[in-house]
Scaffold this motif. Structure first.
Motif, PDB file in Angstrom:
ATOM      1  N   LYS A 105     -97.796 -76.239 -10.370  1.00  0.00           N
ATOM      2  CA  LYS A 105     -98.677 -76.802  -9.344  1.00  0.00           C
ATOM      3  C   LYS A 105     -99.310 -75.699  -8.481  1.00  0.00           C
ATOM      4  O   LYS A 105    -100.507 -75.702  -8.227  1.00  0.00           O
ATOM      5  CB  LYS A 105     -97.915 -77.800  -8.459  1.00  0.00           C
ATOM      6  N   GLU A 106     -98.481 -74.744  -8.069  1.00  0.00           N
ATOM      7  CA  GLU A 106     -99.008 -73.668  -7.207  1.00  0.00           C
ATOM      8  C   GLU A 106     -99.971 -72.774  -7.964  1.00  0.00           C
ATOM      9  O   GLU A 106    -101.003 -72.339  -7.452  1.00  0.00           O
ATOM     10  CB  GLU A 106     -97.851 -72.856  -6.628  1.00  0.00           C
ATOM     11  N   ALA A 107     -99.616 -72.467  -9.232  1.00  0.00           N
ATOM     12  CA  ALA A 107    -100.493 -71.597 -10.019  1.00  0.00           C
ATOM     13  C   ALA A 107    -101.821 -72.289 -10.305  1.00  0.00           C
ATOM     14  O   ALA A 107    -102.893 -71.664 -10.270  1.00  0.00           O
ATOM     15  CB  ALA A 107     -99.802 -71.200 -11.322  1.00  0.00           C
ATOM     16  N   ASN A 134    -101.189 -83.475 -13.424  1.00  0.00           N
ATOM     17  CA  ASN A 134    -102.226 -83.862 -12.488  1.00  0.00           C
ATOM     18  C   ASN A 134    -102.877 -82.640 -11.837  1.00  0.00           C
ATOM     19  O   ASN A 134    -104.103 -82.517 -11.777  1.00  0.00           O
ATOM     20  CB  ASN A 134    -101.590 -84.743 -11.404  1.00  0.00           C
ATOM     21  N   SER A 135    -102.051 -81.747 -11.362  1.00  0.00           N
ATOM     22  CA  SER A 135    -102.595 -80.552 -10.689  1.00  0.00           C
ATOM     23  C   SER A 135    -103.386 -79.696 -11.667  1.00  0.00           C
ATOM     24  O   SER A 135    -104.382 -79.065 -11.310  1.00  0.00           O
ATOM     25  CB  SER A 135    -101.469 -79.744 -10.034  1.00  0.00           C
ATOM     26  N   ILE A 136    -102.952 -79.671 -12.906  1.00  0.00           N
ATOM     27  CA  ILE A 136    -103.701 -78.922 -13.930  1.00  0.00           C
ATOM     28  C   ILE A 136    -105.077 -79.553 -14.130  1.00  0.00           C
ATOM     29  O   ILE A 136    -106.100 -78.862 -14.166  1.00  0.00           O
ATOM     30  CB  ILE A 136    -102.917 -78.924 -15.269  1.00  0.00           C
ATOM     31  N   ASN A 137    -105.089 -80.878 -14.239  1.00  0.00           N
ATOM     32  CA  ASN A 137    -106.359 -81.582 -14.456  1.00  0.00           C
ATOM     33  C   ASN A 137    -107.331 -81.334 -13.319  1.00  0.00           C
ATOM     34  O   ASN A 137    -108.517 -81.127 -13.531  1.00  0.00           O
ATOM     35  CB  ASN A 137    -106.118 -83.092 -14.612  1.00  0.00           C
ATOM     36  N   ILE A 138    -106.808 -81.389 -12.105  1.00  0.00           N
ATOM     37  CA  ILE A 138    -107.665 -81.189 -10.925  1.00  0.00           C
ATOM     38  C   ILE A 138    -108.257 -79.797 -10.900  1.00  0.00           C
ATOM     39  O   ILE A 138    -109.450 -79.610 -10.683  1.00  0.00           O
ATOM     40  CB  ILE A 138    -106.852 -81.456  -9.634  1.00  0.00           C
ATOM     41  N   SER A 139    -107.429 -78.811 -11.189  1.00  0.00           N
ATOM     42  CA  SER A 139    -107.905 -77.423 -11.057  1.00  0.00           C
ATOM     43  C   SER A 139    -108.794 -77.002 -12.218  1.00  0.00           C
ATOM     44  O   SER A 139    -109.587 -76.078 -12.104  1.00  0.00           O
ATOM     45  CB  SER A 139    -106.730 -76.463 -10.952  1.00  0.00           C
ATOM     46  N   GLY A 140    -108.588 -77.633 -13.401  1.00  0.00           N
ATOM     47  CA  GLY A 140    -109.423 -77.300 -14.556  1.00  0.00           C
ATOM     48  C   GLY A 140    -109.037 -76.036 -15.273  1.00  0.00           C
ATOM     49  O   GLY A 140    -109.793 -75.525 -16.102  1.00  0.00           O
ATOM     50  N   ILE A 141    -107.876 -75.501 -14.951  1.00  0.00           N
ATOM     51  CA  ILE A 141    -107.434 -74.280 -15.654  1.00  0.00           C
ATOM     52  C   ILE A 141    -106.889 -74.645 -17.038  1.00  0.00           C
ATOM     53  O   ILE A 141    -106.671 -75.800 -17.346  1.00  0.00           O
ATOM     54  CB  ILE A 141    -106.354 -73.545 -14.835  1.00  0.00           C
ATOM     55  N   LYS A 142    -106.725 -73.591 -17.861  1.00  0.00           N
ATOM     56  CA  LYS A 142    -106.127 -73.781 -19.187  1.00  0.00           C
ATOM     57  C   LYS A 142    -104.612 -73.875 -19.031  1.00  0.00           C
ATOM     58  O   LYS A 142    -104.009 -73.063 -18.308  1.00  0.00           O
ATOM     59  CB  LYS A 142    -106.400 -72.567 -20.095  1.00  0.00           C
TER      60      LYS A 142
END
Lengths: 336, 336, 336, 336
Positions: A83-85, A110-118
């Motif tokens: 989440k933090e990363a 969820n946090s991955i989806n929001i940030s859009g990172i791989k």
């Protein structure tokens, strides 16, 4: 040449291995390392000549020049660090599992989806040269429609009881790789799972509430049946075999032997046992997976194995546990 | 040298094979043959120079000089012929299964017990050199306590639909051999059986009410788990592998190849597929079993595989069928 | 069905084996047997129910109803029996070698040519399923042009010293099969032969004037090189491997194991050694060769291996002996 | 931790590989690199972050902090560089061969002896895990007294004609490894050598005065026979097999396959060919040899393979060439 600036979080056995592998990849620059143990950080820093050293991963995440992180810390920290990363817009490679509870997994995804990172999940076996070739052969139709899969997955020796107690149990710790293998090879999803299991290797594992020997049947949505057998103790070494049987053929693998010598005496011919454990067996797989991660980030491609794969494997583990407890086949839909 | 006077009842493919095998055994005299087909009787009589020819097996049973009979007629006649042969005090070798209903089996076993003759059931695989060696190794402790057994048993091609319909279904016709193999290798009895199966090879088999692809888990009384996988169609040939995994080691077999040549071209190395079917694969096993039968009769020893083995395997087939129908693990005690 | 009436001359181990094989062939009628030992004749007659028994093969040759003879008597009688059998217009199957001197061989071949009967020499290995498949693959171009052949041929234990002394030496007794194998596989003829050999297994063999360990290089007319290695004592069993390496591929064989089991313990994985000796190893080959002989006679076809093959192999043995004595490569043309 | 400061001279394919390997060894510090190509030096320096860059190795030799050098330049420069490095008191790892003339070899060995530095010759195959295990098994008596050795050594494709012309010929370029393997495995020395060879792969190689296909027999001092077969072109990949047959057993190896998958279709079962060439096949061997070199220097131990080994292999190559030219077995004593 542009190099991806990577940081590693967690320098246990697997973290050190990733560190050495990243160091050998031309497209990557192992820029920073982090661990709560000062000793671990210093020894890796010296060995691999790393300048940026952290004892708190949050400081590493604060460095805007770090583009990607490799999370190898203990399982119970994965979800929080993800989440933090993700918030810090770092691309993430994370060792499996994402977490042991589905809520934490959902949070992290969820946090991955929001940030859009791989996000790349470390199901290393997919990148083993033998298994990835098998997948390609199946995909290209060489065995026709898959009907049966036999997955043999046995460790050479059980982990410590402490580890067993915090591992989430055999299905979330060990079989989770086999669940992913079934989905990977068959390109199919689980419909129903049945487990018969107990502790035959060590009664102490049973007392700790876990099992060490398991026979599992998964009925896949296509109708193909997957059979998994697990043991925590194969005295002859790490046993990792997959066999996919289909309408037009069959593909399977043999274990990787320690060496290729054969000795014939008057009584028998002796050959080498399989290599001892995952570090040796999946040496090339670990290199290929991290290369693939770096390449996905640099080429802006979707990682071949990500959060959803981690979530489904976890749910399969839940279904397996439920089947064991209730002594009945459990539909995958029951655990979603 | 005294020779045992043997008669054969039923001269189909398997009956002819037994005839040739008995003919090659010094301790036996293939004195008489019987079949309802005059043509079958005459062709075997000519080939093997047999003088006593019968079209009704009862006449053979009336000849007091015939000491033993080998029953190779169709399954639905086994129980009746056993009863009559037992009454006539002939020692009996009978092809599996004894019958498809437990009542008939009990009847047949009863008549055997009353007459006191030797009864030998044709579970041929027990006499295969590879499998009998494996059994000896396990018995002598080479793999410690068995924990897991993986039995792979796949035919090269499905039988005719007519055969399927009268066969008693996959579990009684095909898996019955694997049930016996599990008991033979592990020297253990079944506690609970779970089946996941369907017709993936040929929908017509499904329409006929049978399955052609199965994954089976048997929890044995000792706690060992047996996994059986069956298919009616392995395009590469007859696949007959058994793997027994224990606390101190593992023993398994490879299939018998058609030949021992390896051809390497620029693309791959090719080796021979397994032999096509049971006649080739169990050639030696069929000779050893009939030799063992003859030896048991002549030395007055108890046959290593008899009526009780046939009955238990049949009941395991019932439990398998019940598990498939009710989609739940079925205790062996439920079908006794 | 018409059956060829066959008689066997010589009932030692190999003669008995041929007797049983012929007995199992539908197209043949094993009508008569002959041996100088009354006991041998009677025991075979009883076992196989043969009525015509002879203690002098000449009487068998006088029976006009005998169409073919199988000569399995001791080597020093072959040439004489061939001549008499040819005069009596019997088709001949003869165990190798025809004789140990070229004069006797020429005499025998001469009488065969005059009488016009079929002559089949028992180079059994040509009829082994593995080797005959390899030959077919090579012939059909699968490995391109042969460049190298590696023939490994090792017996499990040396014969008695008495046998050694009358055998004609390693090259005529044992390597002669390998010489024939080289010609068979490569469809090529020898140009030059070099031998390095001595007695490493048993000094007594050396004292008897023979060798027991040999390394041989044959330069074939095509330029292909054949390498043969022989030993009289392979403690792990009969080692019979052939490898043909060509411009487009390579074909080789593995030995036939006693069984197909693999046992893994904590130290190693053990597999079965090769079968012990030629009777087991070439069981099928012996059946195929005698079937082929009978078929050649009945279909009036030229035997695939005959007198000329026997003569060339013998001459190759001479060249090998000469190379050993003179420590130089010897051209095949020097011994013709 | 003290690290040995190492420099590399020559950055072709094999030099770069050594560079990467040394970089991964904790006990070593790859301090300097040298090549006549500025481009080669810069690319390696960038990849591996090396600061000391040289285009003339003499400058590197002048740096007193460099303790050891790894010579990977072209063969014709080896002897000269050895002499200069020895004078500069650098420990030396040198790729084989030392030189193509015995005078140069003697010169180089002389300078090594005078300076007292460690000299390690790159016979990499000795450090392959399979071959070093075989050596240990033989040494510990597992096969008794060696009687025969079969060394199969085939490259996947011939080198360029230019390379062929400057290579010293098949025996000095390729077979030299097999000569060393024979001495290594048998712990024995050559007595006599016979060669039969020609150019079957490519007539241009023949026109250039070399051969590409060879069969070699070496009679060792103990009486053991070594058979070597070479080809410049094995279409299925790098074929590297060694078989040692002794009085009490036999040990051999199989090639390392590209992967461990088996695919069975209706026609055959396909397995992977051997890895393509020496970089893949001897990957681990190259790491072990350089680790051993560094360890020998740091622990002040005698290298397991040194100048004398290089000299004897070269002389064996001379004897082979002489045998080919004169078409006769040549005693090793003739070329000393």
């Amino acid at each position: 040449m542009r190099k991806l600036r990577v940081g590693i979080i967690g320098l246990g056995r697997i973290g050190r291995m990733h560190a050495r592998n990243i160091k050998s990849i031309i497209q990557a620059d192992l820029a920073a390392i982090s661990d709560i143990s000062e000793e671990a950080v210093n020894s890796v820093a010296e060995e691999l000549q790393i300048n940026q050293k952290y004892y708190d991963y949050r400081e590493m995440l604060n460095d805007p020049s770090i583009e990607a992180v490799v999370i190898c810390s203990s399982t119970n920290t994965h979800a929080q660090i993800i989440k933090e990363a993700a918030s810090a817009k770092k691309h993430i490679f994370c060792e499996k599992p994402i977490a042991l509870t589905i809520e934490e997994v959902n949070d992290a995804l969820n946090s991955i989806n929001i940030s859009g990172i791989k996000f790349f999940l470390g199901f290393n076996r997919r990148f083993d040269p033998t298994f990835s070739k098998m997948k390609e052969e199946i995909k290209s139709g060489k065995i026709g429609t898959p009907h049966l899969a036999i997955i043999t997955s046995r460790d050479p020796a059980p982990p410590s009881l402490d580890y067993v107690k915090s591992s989430g149990g055999l299905f979330l710790d060990m079989t989770i790789h086999d669940f992913d293998m079934a989905r990977f090879m068959l390109n199919d999803e689980p419909y129903e799972i049945y487990v018969s299991a107990s502790s035959l290797v060590d009664p102490a594992i049973g007392k700790a509430g876990d099992v060490d020997t398991a026979a599992i049947v998964i009925t896949m949505k296509s109708g193909a049946r997957v059979i998994i057998n697990n043991s925590r103790k194969a005295v002859y070494g790490y046993d990792q075999r997959v066999e996919i049987f289909g309408s037009e053929g069959m593909i399977m693998n043999q274990n990787m032997p320690k060496d290729f010598a054969f000795l014939s005496n008057p009584y028998e011919t002796q050959l080498s046992n399989p290599v001892y454990f995952f570090i040796e067996r999946y040496k090339e797989a670990y290199i290929h997976e991290i290369e693939t991660f770096i390449s996905c980030v640099m080429q802006d491609e979707i990682p071949p194995v990500g959060g959803e794969d981690g979530k489904i494997s976890l749910l399969m583990g839940y279904a397996a546990q439920k089947s064991l407890t209730e002594n009945r086949p459990v539909k995958f839909s029951e655990v979603i």
